[in-house]
Motif scaffolding. Structure first.
Motif, PDB file in Angstrom:
ATOM      1  N   MET A 212       0.816  -1.205   0.000  1.00 28.06           N
ATOM      2  CA  MET A 212       0.000   0.000   0.000  1.00 28.06           C
ATOM      3  C   MET A 212       0.855   1.263   0.000  1.00 28.06           C
ATOM      4  O   MET A 212       0.496   2.268  -0.627  1.00 28.06           O
ATOM      5  N   LEU A 213       1.987   1.247   0.683  1.00 28.98           N
ATOM      6  CA  LEU A 213       2.878   2.410   0.651  1.00 28.98           C
ATOM      7  C   LEU A 213       3.408   2.647  -0.761  1.00 28.98           C
ATOM      8  O   LEU A 213       3.509   3.804  -1.210  1.00 28.98           O
ATOM      9  N   ILE A 214       3.720   1.578  -1.456  1.00 30.92           N
ATOM     10  CA  ILE A 214       4.195   1.725  -2.837  1.00 30.92           C
ATOM     11  C   ILE A 214       3.056   2.166  -3.748  1.00 30.92           C
ATOM     12  O   ILE A 214       3.212   3.048  -4.594  1.00 30.92           O
ATOM     13  N   ALA A 215       1.877   1.560  -3.567  1.00 33.30           N
ATOM     14  CA  ALA A 215       0.747   1.850  -4.452  1.00 33.30           C
ATOM     15  C   ALA A 215       0.254   3.275  -4.314  1.00 33.30           C
ATOM     16  O   ALA A 215      -0.275   3.844  -5.273  1.00 33.30           O
ATOM     17  N   THR A 216       0.383   3.868  -3.125  1.00 33.64           N
ATOM     18  CA  THR A 216      -0.123   5.228  -2.907  1.00 33.64           C
ATOM     19  C   THR A 216       0.925   6.304  -3.133  1.00 33.64           C
ATOM     20  O   THR A 216       0.634   7.491  -2.936  1.00 33.64           O
ATOM     21  N   THR A 217       2.114   5.924  -3.525  1.00 32.16           N
ATOM     22  CA  THR A 217       3.166   6.917  -3.781  1.00 32.16           C
ATOM     23  C   THR A 217       3.742   6.855  -5.182  1.00 32.16           C
ATOM     24  O   THR A 217       4.554   7.713  -5.548  1.00 32.16           O
ATOM     25  N   THR A 218       3.358   5.867  -5.957  1.00 31.57           N
ATOM     26  CA  THR A 218       3.861   5.740  -7.320  1.00 31.57           C
ATOM     27  C   THR A 218       2.756   6.044  -8.313  1.00 31.57           C
ATOM     28  O   THR A 218       1.563   5.900  -8.008  1.00 31.57           O
ATOM     29  N   ASP A 219       3.150   6.461  -9.507  1.00 30.53           N
ATOM     30  CA  ASP A 219       2.170   6.787 -10.538  1.00 30.53           C
ATOM     31  C   ASP A 219       1.557   5.551 -11.183  1.00 30.53           C
ATOM     32  O   ASP A 219       0.534   5.650 -11.858  1.00 30.53           O
ATOM     33  N   VAL A 220       2.162   4.393 -10.988  1.00 33.47           N
ATOM     34  CA  VAL A 220       1.622   3.156 -11.543  1.00 33.47           C
ATOM     35  C   VAL A 220       0.369   2.768 -10.753  1.00 33.47           C
ATOM     36  O   VAL A 220       0.351   2.834  -9.522  1.00 33.47           O
ATOM     37  N   ARG A 221      -0.669   2.366 -11.463  1.00 35.10           N
ATOM     38  CA  ARG A 221      -1.928   1.993 -10.806  1.00 35.10           C
ATOM     39  C   ARG A 221      -1.799   0.608 -10.180  1.00 35.10           C
ATOM     40  O   ARG A 221      -1.915  -0.421 -10.859  1.00 35.10           O
ATOM     41  N   LEU A 222      -1.559   0.583  -8.868  1.00 34.07           N
ATOM     42  CA  LEU A 222      -1.343  -0.681  -8.169  1.00 34.07           C
ATOM     43  C   LEU A 222      -2.290  -0.877  -6.991  1.00 34.07           C
ATOM     44  O   LEU A 222      -2.105  -1.789  -6.195  1.00 34.07           O
ATOM     45  N   MET A 223      -3.312  -0.045  -6.890  1.00 29.38           N
ATOM     46  CA  MET A 223      -4.208  -0.137  -5.735  1.00 29.38           C
ATOM     47  C   MET A 223      -4.952  -1.472  -5.669  1.00 29.38           C
ATOM     48  O   MET A 223      -5.320  -1.931  -4.592  1.00 29.38           O
ATOM     49  N   TYR A 224      -5.168  -2.082  -6.821  1.00 27.47           N
ATOM     50  CA  TYR A 224      -5.908  -3.350  -6.839  1.00 27.47           C
ATOM     51  C   TYR A 224      -5.134  -4.480  -6.184  1.00 27.47           C
ATOM     52  O   TYR A 224      -5.702  -5.544  -5.892  1.00 27.47           O
ATOM     53  N   LEU A 225      -3.831  -4.300  -5.947  1.00 30.86           N
ATOM     54  CA  LEU A 225      -3.030  -5.360  -5.339  1.00 30.86           C
ATOM     55  C   LEU A 225      -3.427  -5.637  -3.895  1.00 30.86           C
ATOM     56  O   LEU A 225      -2.965  -6.609  -3.308  1.00 30.86           O
ATOM     57  N   VAL A 226      -4.269  -4.792  -3.315  1.00 35.59           N
ATOM     58  CA  VAL A 226      -4.689  -5.007  -1.939  1.00 35.59           C
ATOM     59  C   VAL A 226      -5.627  -6.206  -1.818  1.00 35.59           C
ATOM     60  O   VAL A 226      -5.692  -6.853  -0.754  1.00 35.59           O
ATOM     61  N   TYR A 227      -6.333  -6.537  -2.875  1.00 30.71           N
ATOM     62  CA  TYR A 227      -7.375  -7.561  -2.768  1.00 30.71           C
ATOM     63  C   TYR A 227      -6.836  -8.960  -2.474  1.00 30.71           C
ATOM     64  O   TYR A 227      -7.452  -9.684  -1.678  1.00 30.71           O
ATOM     65  N   PRO A 228      -5.719  -9.405  -3.065  1.00 28.10           N
ATOM     66  CA  PRO A 228      -5.206 -10.716  -2.637  1.00 28.10           C
ATOM     67  C   PRO A 228      -4.884 -10.787  -1.151  1.00 28.10           C
ATOM     68  O   PRO A 228      -5.093 -11.828  -0.514  1.00 28.10           O
ATOM     69  N   PHE A 229      -4.429  -9.678  -0.573  1.00 33.56           N
ATOM     70  CA  PHE A 229      -4.122  -9.684   0.854  1.00 33.56           C
ATOM     71  C   PHE A 229      -5.394  -9.718   1.699  1.00 33.56           C
ATOM     72  O   PHE A 229      -5.430 -10.365   2.751  1.00 33.56           O
ATOM     73  N   LEU A 230      -6.434  -9.033   1.241  1.00 34.91           N
ATOM     74  CA  LEU A 230      -7.707  -9.098   1.959  1.00 34.91           C
ATOM     75  C   LEU A 230      -8.294 -10.506   1.888  1.00 34.91           C
ATOM     76  O   LEU A 230      -8.877 -10.997   2.871  1.00 34.91           O
ATOM     77  N   ILE A 231      -8.164 -11.154   0.739  1.00 33.81           N
ATOM     78  CA  ILE A 231      -8.645 -12.533   0.614  1.00 33.81           C
ATOM     79  C   ILE A 231      -7.840 -13.457   1.512  1.00 33.81           C
ATOM     80  O   ILE A 231      -8.391 -14.347   2.186  1.00 33.81           O
ATOM     81  N   TRP A 232      -6.541 -13.265   1.532  1.00 36.24           N
ATOM     82  CA  TRP A 232      -5.660 -14.045   2.415  1.00 36.24           C
ATOM     83  C   TRP A 232      -6.102 -13.869   3.870  1.00 36.24           C
ATOM     84  O   TRP A 232      -6.231 -14.850   4.614  1.00 36.24           O
ATOM     85  N   ALA A 233      -6.323 -12.638   4.292  1.00 35.54           N
ATOM     86  CA  ALA A 233      -6.731 -12.370   5.676  1.00 35.54           C
ATOM     87  C   ALA A 233      -8.073 -13.012   5.994  1.00 35.54           C
ATOM     88  O   ALA A 233      -8.263 -13.579   7.080  1.00 35.54           O
ATOM     89  N   ALA A 234      -9.018 -12.941   5.063  1.00 31.79           N
ATOM     90  CA  ALA A 234     -10.338 -13.511   5.317  1.00 31.79           C
ATOM     91  C   ALA A 234     -10.284 -15.030   5.400  1.00 31.79           C
ATOM     92  O   ALA A 234     -10.931 -15.640   6.260  1.00 31.79           O
ATOM     93  N   LEU A 235      -9.530 -15.656   4.522  1.00 31.40           N
ATOM     94  CA  LEU A 235      -9.461 -17.118   4.507  1.00 31.40           C
ATOM     95  C   LEU A 235      -8.782 -17.675   5.746  1.00 31.40           C
ATOM     96  O   LEU A 235      -9.189 -18.715   6.276  1.00 31.40           O
ATOM     97  N   ARG A 236      -7.767 -16.997   6.222  1.00 35.58           N
ATOM     98  CA  ARG A 236      -6.966 -17.541   7.305  1.00 35.58           C
ATOM     99  C   ARG A 236      -7.362 -17.031   8.696  1.00 35.58           C
ATOM    100  O   ARG A 236      -7.213 -17.738   9.677  1.00 35.58           O
ATOM    101  N   PHE A 237      -7.875 -15.778   8.773  1.00 39.53           N
ATOM    102  CA  PHE A 237      -8.099 -15.180  10.090  1.00 39.53           C
ATOM    103  C   PHE A 237      -9.505 -14.614  10.276  1.00 39.53           C
ATOM    104  O   PHE A 237      -9.811 -14.110  11.350  1.00 39.53           O
ATOM    105  N   GLN A 238     -10.342 -14.630   9.258  1.00 43.35           N
ATOM    106  CA  GLN A 238     -11.690 -14.068   9.302  1.00 43.35           C
ATOM    107  C   GLN A 238     -11.649 -12.590   9.755  1.00 43.35           C
ATOM    108  O   GLN A 238     -10.788 -11.857   9.329  1.00 43.35           O
ATOM    109  N   HIS A 239     -12.559 -12.183  10.640  1.00 47.74           N
ATOM    110  CA  HIS A 239     -12.662 -10.765  10.985  1.00 47.74           C
ATOM    111  C   HIS A 239     -11.424 -10.244  11.702  1.00 47.74           C
ATOM    112  O   HIS A 239     -11.051  -9.076  11.539  1.00 47.74           O
TER     113      HIS A 239
END
Length: 335
Positions: A212-239
């Motif tokens: 997220m630090l890279i995605a919010t400071t670079t001109d490359v559109r990388l904000m969508y990379l957060v979703y695999p981490f959210l899926i990882w968190a939900a599958l392994r740790f839930q809320h």
């Protein structure tokens, strides 16, 4: 024993505190938490030093009213009054305080109407929190507050909608990032996780923060990379996993929007706020829905396992007699 001690009158036990005393303490605690959250939120103010893309006090207010009841609303009003007292004239201050109080109250009433449960263990609870508690409820404070600033001449008519968008985004984001986290920590099913679980959690949070630090400071559109981490968190740790990850993702996104860096660079204020709200709403809704679906699946599986165990016990209690006991005795054969 001395005569003085014999004539001494026993001291009666101290009376229990009156209900109104406990109520006042809780109101003051809510006001103090509201004020502290406001001090943090005002660090990124974009309009008149009081409109920010992340306003934590709304999360504090909604959580206090959900857990402690609507009667704690004076704490929200008191905190809002202290925060805004030195920022504008008295009529605007009163209007802003009214809006900051009515918005959490409206959000709680909408959530109650929808049958919201604090456990956040159903899909409808996640959707109600995002759509009713955050997006719909916080439109009240944004409308009243922006209108107050417009009426007092603090903002011009050409900046009304941009001010409204920043106000609405900040209030809704405060609900989206704080309420799920607090509810996840309120009654967690703590276990003694293995060391590898702690290592996995640390790797998840660390890698998400770096991305997220890279995605919010670079001109490359990388904000969508957060979703695999959210899926990882939900599958392994839930809320317990998705709530901190959503907090990190949305907070860093709000920071990038406030500083106009990364994908938010070169955008108008209104466009930045609309994009930020769309991103935050999508990310939090995805995390909450996925973790809720997994929690529902786990609950259903646990219920099936309990039913199987109960049926096994019942069958074990009523074992049928051996087949040989049910057959008639054989007659002896003659010579």
């Amino acid at each position: 024993m001395s005569p003085a001690s014999e004539d001494a009158v026993p001291v009666p036990p101290s009376p229990s505190p009156r209900p109104w005393g406990s109520y006042i303490v809780r109101v003051l605690v809510v006001a103090a938490c509201y004020y502290l959250g406001a001090r943090l939120g005002l660090l990124q103010a974009l309009v008149n030093d009081q409109v920010t893309p992340l306003w934590p006090p709304t999360g504090v207010a909604v959580l206090a009213l959900l857990v402690g009841g609507l009667r704690l609303w004076p704490g929200v009003s008191l905190g809002a009054l202290v925060v805004n007292a030195s920022l504008s004239d008295l009529p605007s201050v009163l209007a802003i305080c009214a809006g900051n109080t009515l918005a959490p109250v409206a959000a709680c009433l909408l959530l109650r109407r929808a049958g919201f449960r604090l456990e956040l263990d159903r899909t409808r609870d996640a959707m109600a929190l995002v759509l009713l508690g955050a997006l719909a409820g916080m439109a009240v404070s944004a409308t009243i507050g922006s209108a107050a600033l417009l009426a007092s001449g603090v903002v011009g008519g050409d900046r009304f909608w941009s001010t409204w968008a920043v106000w609405w985004t900040g209030d809704a984001l405060g609900v989206l990032v704080l309420v799920p986290l607090a509810l996840a920590l309120r009654s967690p099913r703590w276990r003694r996780p293995a060391v590898r679980r702690w290592v996995e959690a640390a790797a998840l949070v660390g890698s998400l923060t770096v991305v997220m630090l890279i995605a919010t400071t670079t001109d490359v559109r990388l904000m969508y990379l957060v979703y695999p981490f959210l899926i990882w968190a939900a599958l392994r740790f839930q809320h317990l996993g998705t709530a901190p990850c959503a907090l990190i993702a949305t907070t860093l996104a709000a920071r990038g929007a406030a500083m106009s860096t990364g994908p938010f660079a070169g955008m108008d204020l209104l466009v930045r706020m609309v994009g930020l709200q769309a991103y935050n709403g999508t990310a939090v809704l995805t995390a909450l829905l996925l973790s809720t679906v997994i929690a529902e699946r786990n609950a259903a599986r646990a219920a099936i396992e309990r039913t199987v165990e109960q049926l096994t016990e019942v069958v074990g209690r009523y074992q049928p007699a051996p087949l040989g006991d049910l057959l008639p005795p054989r007659r002896p054969e003659g010579p």
